[in-house]
Design a protein around this motif. Structure first.
Motif, PDB file in Angstrom:
ATOM      1  N   CYS A   1       0.834  -1.214   0.000  1.00  0.00           N
ATOM      2  CA  CYS A   1       0.000   0.000   0.000  1.00  0.00           C
ATOM      3  C   CYS A   1       0.867   1.262   0.000  1.00  0.00           C
ATOM      4  O   CYS A   1       0.496   2.269  -0.604  1.00  0.00           O
ATOM      5  CB  CYS A   1      -0.936   0.023   1.212  1.00  0.00           C
ATOM      6  N   ALA A   2       2.030   1.200   0.658  1.00  0.00           N
ATOM      7  CA  ALA A   2       2.948   2.350   0.638  1.00  0.00           C
ATOM      8  C   ALA A   2       3.438   2.584  -0.790  1.00  0.00           C
ATOM      9  O   ALA A   2       3.553   3.722  -1.243  1.00  0.00           O
ATOM     10  CB  ALA A   2       4.124   2.099   1.578  1.00  0.00           C
ATOM     11  N   ALA A   3       3.702   1.490  -1.507  1.00  0.00           N
ATOM     12  CA  ALA A   3       4.159   1.604  -2.899  1.00  0.00           C
ATOM     13  C   ALA A   3       3.077   2.263  -3.761  1.00  0.00           C
ATOM     14  O   ALA A   3       3.365   3.157  -4.564  1.00  0.00           O
ATOM     15  CB  ALA A   3       4.501   0.219  -3.456  1.00  0.00           C
ATOM     16  N   LEU A   4       1.824   1.848  -3.581  1.00  0.00           N
ATOM     17  CA  LEU A   4       0.736   2.442  -4.360  1.00  0.00           C
ATOM     18  C   LEU A   4       0.562   3.918  -4.001  1.00  0.00           C
ATOM     19  O   LEU A   4       0.286   4.757  -4.856  1.00  0.00           O
ATOM     20  CB  LEU A   4      -0.581   1.688  -4.116  1.00  0.00           C
ATOM     21  N   THR A   5       0.732   4.243  -2.709  1.00  0.00           N
ATOM     22  CA  THR A   5       0.633   5.642  -2.268  1.00  0.00           C
ATOM     23  C   THR A   5       1.720   6.480  -2.945  1.00  0.00           C
ATOM     24  O   THR A   5       1.460   7.581  -3.440  1.00  0.00           O
ATOM     25  CB  THR A   5       0.786   5.721  -0.721  1.00  0.00           C
ATOM     26  N   MET A   6       2.931   5.945  -2.998  1.00  0.00           N
ATOM     27  CA  MET A   6       4.034   6.669  -3.655  1.00  0.00           C
ATOM     28  C   MET A   6       3.751   6.839  -5.150  1.00  0.00           C
ATOM     29  O   MET A   6       3.970   7.905  -5.712  1.00  0.00           O
ATOM     30  CB  MET A   6       5.345   5.905  -3.477  1.00  0.00           C
ATOM     31  N   GLN A   7       3.274   5.775  -5.779  1.00  0.00           N
ATOM     32  CA  GLN A   7       3.003   5.849  -7.219  1.00  0.00           C
ATOM     33  C   GLN A   7       1.953   6.919  -7.522  1.00  0.00           C
ATOM     34  O   GLN A   7       2.106   7.704  -8.442  1.00  0.00           O
ATOM     35  CB  GLN A   7       2.516   4.490  -7.737  1.00  0.00           C
ATOM     36  N   GLN A   8       0.891   6.963  -6.711  1.00  0.00           N
ATOM     37  CA  GLN A   8      -0.166   7.953  -6.948  1.00  0.00           C
ATOM     38  C   GLN A   8       0.352   9.362  -6.710  1.00  0.00           C
ATOM     39  O   GLN A   8       0.040  10.294  -7.446  1.00  0.00           O
ATOM     40  CB  GLN A   8      -1.355   7.680  -6.023  1.00  0.00           C
ATOM     41  N   THR A   9       1.137   9.536  -5.651  1.00  0.00           N
ATOM     42  CA  THR A   9       1.646  10.869  -5.336  1.00  0.00           C
ATOM     43  C   THR A   9       2.623  11.340  -6.415  1.00  0.00           C
ATOM     44  O   THR A   9       2.602  12.501  -6.814  1.00  0.00           O
ATOM     45  CB  THR A   9       2.318  10.860  -3.945  1.00  0.00           C
ATOM     46  N   LEU A  10       3.455  10.415  -6.895  1.00  0.00           N
ATOM     47  CA  LEU A  10       4.398  10.770  -7.968  1.00  0.00           C
ATOM     48  C   LEU A  10       3.649  11.219  -9.219  1.00  0.00           C
ATOM     49  O   LEU A  10       4.007  12.205  -9.856  1.00  0.00           O
ATOM     50  CB  LEU A  10       5.261   9.552  -8.332  1.00  0.00           C
ATOM     51  N   LYS A  11       2.595  10.475  -9.527  1.00  0.00           N
ATOM     52  CA  LYS A  11       1.808  10.784 -10.717  1.00  0.00           C
ATOM     53  C   LYS A  11       1.204  12.184 -10.601  1.00  0.00           C
ATOM     54  O   LYS A  11       1.161  12.947 -11.540  1.00  0.00           O
ATOM     55  CB  LYS A  11       0.693   9.736 -10.868  1.00  0.00           C
ATOM     56  N   THR A  12       0.751  12.524  -9.397  1.00  0.00           N
ATOM     57  CA  THR A  12       0.124  13.821  -9.192  1.00  0.00           C
ATOM     58  C   THR A  12       1.152  14.941  -9.204  1.00  0.00           C
ATOM     59  O   THR A  12       0.922  15.999  -9.782  1.00  0.00           O
ATOM     60  CB  THR A  12      -0.621  13.844  -7.835  1.00  0.00           C
ATOM     61  N   CYS A  13       2.287  14.691  -8.555  1.00  0.00           N
ATOM     62  CA  CYS A  13       3.284  15.762  -8.426  1.00  0.00           C
ATOM     63  C   CYS A  13       3.999  16.044  -9.735  1.00  0.00           C
ATOM     64  O   CYS A  13       4.317  17.174 -10.040  1.00  0.00           O
ATOM     65  CB  CYS A  13       4.323  15.401  -7.378  1.00  0.00           C
ATOM     66  N   TYR A  14       4.292  14.981 -10.466  1.00  0.00           N
ATOM     67  CA  TYR A  14       5.141  15.167 -11.651  1.00  0.00           C
ATOM     68  C   TYR A  14       4.384  14.951 -12.956  1.00  0.00           C
ATOM     69  O   TYR A  14       4.954  15.069 -14.025  1.00  0.00           O
ATOM     70  CB  TYR A  14       6.331  14.204 -11.598  1.00  0.00           C
ATOM     71  N   ARG A  15       3.119  14.624 -12.865  1.00  0.00           N
ATOM     72  CA  ARG A  15       2.269  14.379 -14.032  1.00  0.00           C
ATOM     73  C   ARG A  15       2.966  13.455 -15.041  1.00  0.00           C
ATOM     74  O   ARG A  15       3.152  12.301 -14.757  1.00  0.00           O
ATOM     75  CB  ARG A  15       1.855  15.698 -14.680  1.00  0.00           C
ATOM     76  N   ASN A  16       3.368  14.003 -16.188  1.00  0.00           N
ATOM     77  CA  ASN A  16       3.897  13.106 -17.231  1.00  0.00           C
ATOM     78  C   ASN A  16       5.394  12.864 -17.135  1.00  0.00           C
ATOM     79  O   ASN A  16       5.944  12.109 -17.924  1.00  0.00           O
ATOM     80  CB  ASN A  16       3.571  13.688 -18.618  1.00  0.00           C
ATOM     81  N   ASP A  17       6.047  13.495 -16.170  1.00  0.00           N
ATOM     82  CA  ASP A  17       7.500  13.381 -16.148  1.00  0.00           C
ATOM     83  C   ASP A  17       8.044  13.080 -14.749  1.00  0.00           C
ATOM     84  O   ASP A  17       8.846  13.838 -14.212  1.00  0.00           O
ATOM     85  CB  ASP A  17       8.099  14.699 -16.685  1.00  0.00           C
ATOM     86  N   PRO A  18       7.593  11.975 -14.145  1.00  0.00           N
ATOM     87  CA  PRO A  18       8.094  11.655 -12.807  1.00  0.00           C
ATOM     88  C   PRO A  18       9.548  11.187 -12.871  1.00  0.00           C
ATOM     89  O   PRO A  18       9.965  10.618 -13.888  1.00  0.00           O
ATOM     90  CB  PRO A  18       7.179  10.523 -12.331  1.00  0.00           C
ATOM     91  N   PRO A  19      10.333  11.425 -11.813  1.00  0.00           N
ATOM     92  CA  PRO A  19      11.727  10.971 -11.829  1.00  0.00           C
ATOM     93  C   PRO A  19      11.774   9.456 -11.979  1.00  0.00           C
ATOM     94  O   PRO A  19      11.117   8.735 -11.232  1.00  0.00           O
ATOM     95  CB  PRO A  19      12.262  11.401 -10.466  1.00  0.00           C
ATOM     96  N   ARG A  20      12.579   9.015 -12.960  1.00  0.00           N
ATOM     97  CA  ARG A  20      12.621   7.587 -13.298  1.00  0.00           C
ATOM     98  C   ARG A  20      13.025   6.736 -12.093  1.00  0.00           C
ATOM     99  O   ARG A  20      12.458   5.687 -11.830  1.00  0.00           O
ATOM    100  CB  ARG A  20      13.629   7.411 -14.459  1.00  0.00           C
ATOM    101  N   ILE A  21      13.991   7.223 -11.351  1.00  0.00           N
ATOM    102  CA  ILE A  21      14.513   6.422 -10.246  1.00  0.00           C
ATOM    103  C   ILE A  21      13.451   6.245  -9.154  1.00  0.00           C
ATOM    104  O   ILE A  21      13.344   5.187  -8.534  1.00  0.00           O
ATOM    105  CB  ILE A  21      15.829   7.031  -9.699  1.00  0.00           C
TER     106      ILE A  21
END
Ligand SMILES: [Zn+2]
Length: 281
Positions: free
Chosen positions: A201-221
């Motif tokens: 669930c922490a991984a999914l939370t990070m994925q959603q937050t990354l998507k929101t913060c960086y939209r189409n260009d999240p940091p690859r790492i």
């Protein structure tokens, strides 16, 4: 600068903008001083500065433009405890302390603080069972005043309604039937190692937050890290080895953070060089 709105600059004796200098007005802002923050690096000259990359946690400080709706919109969104709300956790400084600033932890630090919180619970053989963006908060200044001991900027998990105290620790506990939660496992899986479920669930939370913060260009790492954390669940009935434990995840993230910061520092230097060639408009 009569409106007080950014950009805020340091000007040298020849009237030139000192792009590398943090504006003294920001360094002496009452909230920056009260929180012990030391802005050191410009990210958007005159508008966004970060604290030192060598000191954890890393914060971004944005000088808000009061002619825009940004502060009001951020305030409204950050009040919503809703799983669909993926506003980056952050703090808006109170109006009585001076020009409004938005203080947000770096995403990498947000992940580190979240994982650290989960690891701490797991060490006590407690699982949260419902980690999701709506249940992860960053302490804001209003809460600070009401509850002593709440640390500004620290990541807090809330809603322990589904949490469990377990007889066995991570690596020994077998799968249990999952209680109701905001996230659900894929492929109709109903039983999960509860420690592994928190990490999932922490991984999914990070994925959603990354998507929101960086939209189409999240940091690859950061995406690779979240993917690794999520793993590929095989529906384990006993101890799950489909993803790392919270402890292992925290250890690896420490290494990842070093890499991210090294890269961000390079990008920052490139940006500063570019800014120094063409003064910001
Ligand atoms: Zn598994």
């Amino acid at each position: 600068m009569t409106s007080g709105n950014p950009p805020w600059y340091e000007i040298d004796e020849n009237g030139q903008i000192m792009v590398l200098e943090v504006p003294s007005r920001l360094k002496s802002h009452p909230e920056v001083i009260r929180r012990g923050l030391e802005p050191t690096d410009p990210w958007k000259v005159g508008v966004v500065y970060s604290t030192s990359m060598l000191k954890e946690p890393l914060y971004y400080i944005k000088i808000l433009d009061t002619d825009t709706e940004e502060a009001a919109i951020f305030q409204q969104l950050s009040r919503q405890v809703d799983t669909r709300n993926h506003t980056i956790p952050g703090e808006l400084t109170p109006p009585e302390t001076g020009h409004p600033l938005l203080i947000t932890p770096a995403m990498s630090d947000f992940s580190a603080l979240l994982i650290e919180g989960i690891e701490y619970m797991h060490d006590l053989r407690i699982t949260h069972m419902d980690i999701c963006p709506g249940n992860v908060l960053v302490a804001d200044p209003q809460i600070d005043r009401r509850y002593s001991g709440v640390e500004p900027g620290k990541v807090y998990l809330i809603d322990f309604g589904s949490s469990l105290q377990l007889p066995l620790g991570p690596g020994s506990q077998h799968a249990i039937t999952l209680p109701p939660s905001q996230f659900r496992p894929e492929n109709g899986i109903t039983c999960f190692d509860p420690y592994s479920w928190d990490v999932y669930c922490a991984a999914l939370t990070m994925q959603q937050t990354l998507k929101t913060c960086y939209r189409n260009d999240p940091p690859r790492i950061a995406c690779l890290y979240a993917d690794w954390l999520k793993g590929k669940e095989r529906g384990c009935k006993a101890v799950c080895h489909c993803r790392p434990t919270a402890r292992r995840a925290r250890q690896v993230l420490t290494g990842v953070l070093w890499l991210v910061r090294a890269w961000e520092q390079v990008k920052n230097v490139l940006y500063i060089l570019k800014s120094s060639l063409s003064p910001p408009s």
